[in-house]
Design a protein around this motif. Structure first.
Motif, PDB file in Angstrom:
ATOM      1  N   THR A  54       5.524 -10.240  -2.098  1.00 41.10           N
ATOM      2  CA  THR A  54       5.433 -11.604  -1.557  1.00 41.10           C
ATOM      3  C   THR A  54       6.539 -12.489  -2.122  1.00 41.10           C
ATOM      4  O   THR A  54       7.181 -13.240  -1.392  1.00 41.10           O
ATOM      5  CB  THR A  54       4.047 -12.213  -1.861  1.00 41.10           C
ATOM      6  N   ARG A  55       6.791 -12.391  -3.435  1.00 38.60           N
ATOM      7  CA  ARG A  55       7.845 -13.197  -4.047  1.00 38.60           C
ATOM      8  C   ARG A  55       9.224 -12.806  -3.521  1.00 38.60           C
ATOM      9  O   ARG A  55      10.073 -13.674  -3.272  1.00 38.60           O
ATOM     10  CB  ARG A  55       7.775 -13.104  -5.572  1.00 38.60           C
ATOM     11  N   LEU A  56       9.462 -11.523  -3.325  1.00 41.75           N
ATOM     12  CA  LEU A  56      10.735 -11.087  -2.745  1.00 41.75           C
ATOM     13  C   LEU A  56      10.851 -11.564  -1.300  1.00 41.75           C
ATOM     14  O   LEU A  56      11.894 -12.042  -0.873  1.00 41.75           O
ATOM     15  CB  LEU A  56      10.862  -9.562  -2.800  1.00 41.75           C
ATOM     16  N   TYR A  57       9.768 -11.441  -0.560  1.00 45.72           N
ATOM     17  CA  TYR A  57       9.725 -11.848   0.848  1.00 45.72           C
ATOM     18  C   TYR A  57      10.051 -13.335   0.996  1.00 45.72           C
ATOM     19  O   TYR A  57      10.796 -13.738   1.878  1.00 45.72           O
ATOM     20  CB  TYR A  57       8.332 -11.537   1.404  1.00 45.72           C
ATOM     21  N   ASN A  58       9.492 -14.140   0.085  1.00 46.04           N
ATOM     22  CA  ASN A  58       9.693 -15.600   0.116  1.00 46.04           C
ATOM     23  C   ASN A  58      10.897 -16.060  -0.700  1.00 46.04           C
ATOM     24  O   ASN A  58      11.151 -17.263  -0.807  1.00 46.04           O
ATOM     25  CB  ASN A  58       8.436 -16.317  -0.379  1.00 46.04           C
ATOM     26  N   GLU A  59      11.603 -15.107  -1.290  1.00 46.14           N
ATOM     27  CA  GLU A  59      12.783 -15.375  -2.121  1.00 46.14           C
ATOM     28  C   GLU A  59      12.480 -16.303  -3.284  1.00 46.14           C
ATOM     29  O   GLU A  59      13.257 -17.205  -3.616  1.00 46.14           O
ATOM     30  CB  GLU A  59      13.936 -15.925  -1.266  1.00 46.14           C
ATOM     31  N   THR A  60      11.346 -16.093  -3.921  1.00 42.00           N
ATOM     32  CA  THR A  60      10.979 -16.872  -5.095  1.00 42.00           C
ATOM     33  C   THR A  60      10.930 -16.009  -6.363  1.00 42.00           C
ATOM     34  O   THR A  60      10.636 -16.525  -7.434  1.00 42.00           O
ATOM     35  CB  THR A  60       9.610 -17.567  -4.904  1.00 42.00           C
ATOM     36  N   ALA A  61      11.239 -14.726  -6.237  1.00 38.05           N
ATOM     37  CA  ALA A  61      11.204 -13.820  -7.386  1.00 38.05           C
ATOM     38  C   ALA A  61      12.331 -14.166  -8.350  1.00 38.05           C
ATOM     39  O   ALA A  61      13.452 -14.458  -7.935  1.00 38.05           O
ATOM     40  CB  ALA A  61      11.335 -12.369  -6.928  1.00 38.05           C
ATOM     41  N   THR A  62      12.023 -14.146  -9.643  1.00 43.97           N
ATOM     42  CA  THR A  62      13.045 -14.398 -10.657  1.00 43.97           C
ATOM     43  C   THR A  62      13.474 -13.115 -11.346  1.00 43.97           C
ATOM     44  O   THR A  62      14.541 -13.065 -11.956  1.00 43.97           O
ATOM     45  CB  THR A  62      12.546 -15.399 -11.706  1.00 43.97           C
ATOM     46  N   ARG A  63      12.647 -12.095 -11.266  1.00 42.00           N
ATOM     47  CA  ARG A  63      13.004 -10.774 -11.804  1.00 42.00           C
ATOM     48  C   ARG A  63      12.153  -9.713 -11.117  1.00 42.00           C
ATOM     49  O   ARG A  63      11.011  -9.960 -10.737  1.00 42.00           O
ATOM     50  CB  ARG A  63      12.828 -10.724 -13.310  1.00 42.00           C
TER      51      ARG A  63
ATOM     52  N   ARG B 186       0.833  -1.211   0.000  1.00 40.11           N
ATOM     53  CA  ARG B 186       0.000   0.000   0.000  1.00 40.11           C
ATOM     54  C   ARG B 186       0.866   1.258   0.000  1.00 40.11           C
ATOM     55  O   ARG B 186       0.634   2.189  -0.775  1.00 40.11           O
ATOM     56  CB  ARG B 186      -0.920  -0.001   1.209  1.00 40.11           C
ATOM     57  N   ASP B 187       1.872   1.286   0.837  1.00 37.45           N
ATOM     58  CA  ASP B 187       2.683   2.495   1.005  1.00 37.45           C
ATOM     59  C   ASP B 187       3.637   2.757  -0.156  1.00 37.45           C
ATOM     60  O   ASP B 187       3.991   3.907  -0.411  1.00 37.45           O
ATOM     61  CB  ASP B 187       3.486   2.415   2.306  1.00 37.45           C
ATOM     62  N   THR B 188       4.072   1.706  -0.846  1.00 36.52           N
ATOM     63  CA  THR B 188       5.029   1.881  -1.947  1.00 36.52           C
ATOM     64  C   THR B 188       4.371   1.867  -3.323  1.00 36.52           C
ATOM     65  O   THR B 188       4.968   2.324  -4.284  1.00 36.52           O
ATOM     66  CB  THR B 188       6.100   0.781  -1.931  1.00 36.52           C
ATOM     67  N   GLY B 189       3.180   1.290  -3.412  1.00 33.26           N
ATOM     68  CA  GLY B 189       2.530   1.152  -4.712  1.00 33.26           C
ATOM     69  C   GLY B 189       3.042  -0.051  -5.493  1.00 33.26           C
ATOM     70  O   GLY B 189       2.678  -0.251  -6.651  1.00 33.26           O
ATOM     71  N   ILE B 190       3.886  -0.869  -4.866  1.00 34.79           N
ATOM     72  CA  ILE B 190       4.410  -2.069  -5.514  1.00 34.79           C
ATOM     73  C   ILE B 190       3.357  -3.170  -5.393  1.00 34.79           C
ATOM     74  O   ILE B 190       2.730  -3.327  -4.345  1.00 34.79           O
ATOM     75  CB  ILE B 190       5.727  -2.523  -4.841  1.00 34.79           C
ATOM     76  N   ASN B 191       3.204  -3.938  -6.459  1.00 38.20           N
ATOM     77  CA  ASN B 191       2.248  -5.034  -6.472  1.00 38.20           C
ATOM     78  C   ASN B 191       2.515  -5.979  -5.301  1.00 38.20           C
ATOM     79  O   ASN B 191       3.660  -6.356  -5.038  1.00 38.20           O
ATOM     80  CB  ASN B 191       2.375  -5.778  -7.802  1.00 38.20           C
ATOM     81  N   ARG B 192       1.451  -6.384  -4.629  1.00 33.73           N
ATOM     82  CA  ARG B 192       1.577  -7.262  -3.465  1.00 33.73           C
ATOM     83  C   ARG B 192       2.270  -8.579  -3.824  1.00 33.73           C
ATOM     84  O   ARG B 192       3.054  -9.123  -3.052  1.00 33.73           O
ATOM     85  CB  ARG B 192       0.191  -7.523  -2.871  1.00 33.73           C
ATOM     86  N   GLY B 193       1.990  -9.096  -5.005  1.00 37.28           N
ATOM     87  CA  GLY B 193       2.613 -10.343  -5.451  1.00 37.28           C
ATOM     88  C   GLY B 193       4.122 -10.210  -5.579  1.00 37.28           C
ATOM     89  O   GLY B 193       4.865 -11.130  -5.236  1.00 37.28           O
ATOM     90  N   THR B 194       4.572  -9.067  -6.065  1.00 36.51           N
ATOM     91  CA  THR B 194       6.011  -8.823  -6.185  1.00 36.51           C
ATOM     92  C   THR B 194       6.666  -8.834  -4.815  1.00 36.51           C
ATOM     93  O   THR B 194       7.708  -9.463  -4.612  1.00 36.51           O
ATOM     94  CB  THR B 194       6.267  -7.475  -6.883  1.00 36.51           C
TER      95      THR B 194
END
Length: 69
Positions: free
Chosen positions: A32-41, A22-30
């Motif tokens: 979540t993926r960074l938080y769980n270290e599953t993001a590929t890009r 909410r505060d950054t405007g970044i997609n929640r899914g993005t």
């Protein structure tokens, strides 16, 4: 391979994924993926927004890990 310390930083600051999204405007899914270290890009704008919001340098958010062969 990069290691993301988002979950650790958010834990110390007692932040929830929904609040950061909410505060950054970044997609929640993005986040979540960074938080769980599953993001590929991730977009550079998102990384910049996270570093600014969390008040951390990029080197504190990400760490170069070992390469997997």
């Amino acid at each position: 391979m990069l290691k993301c310390h988002l979950s650790k930083i958010m834990g110390v600051k007692r932040l929830k994924i929904a609040d950061v999204a909410r505060d950054t405007g970044i997609n929640r899914g993005t986040i979540t993926r960074l938080y769980n270290e599953t993001a590929t890009r991730v977009e550079l704008e998102a990384i910049d927004a996270l570093c600014t919001y969390l008040d951390v340098p990029i080197g504190e958010l990400f760490e170069a890990g070992e390469l997997i062969k």
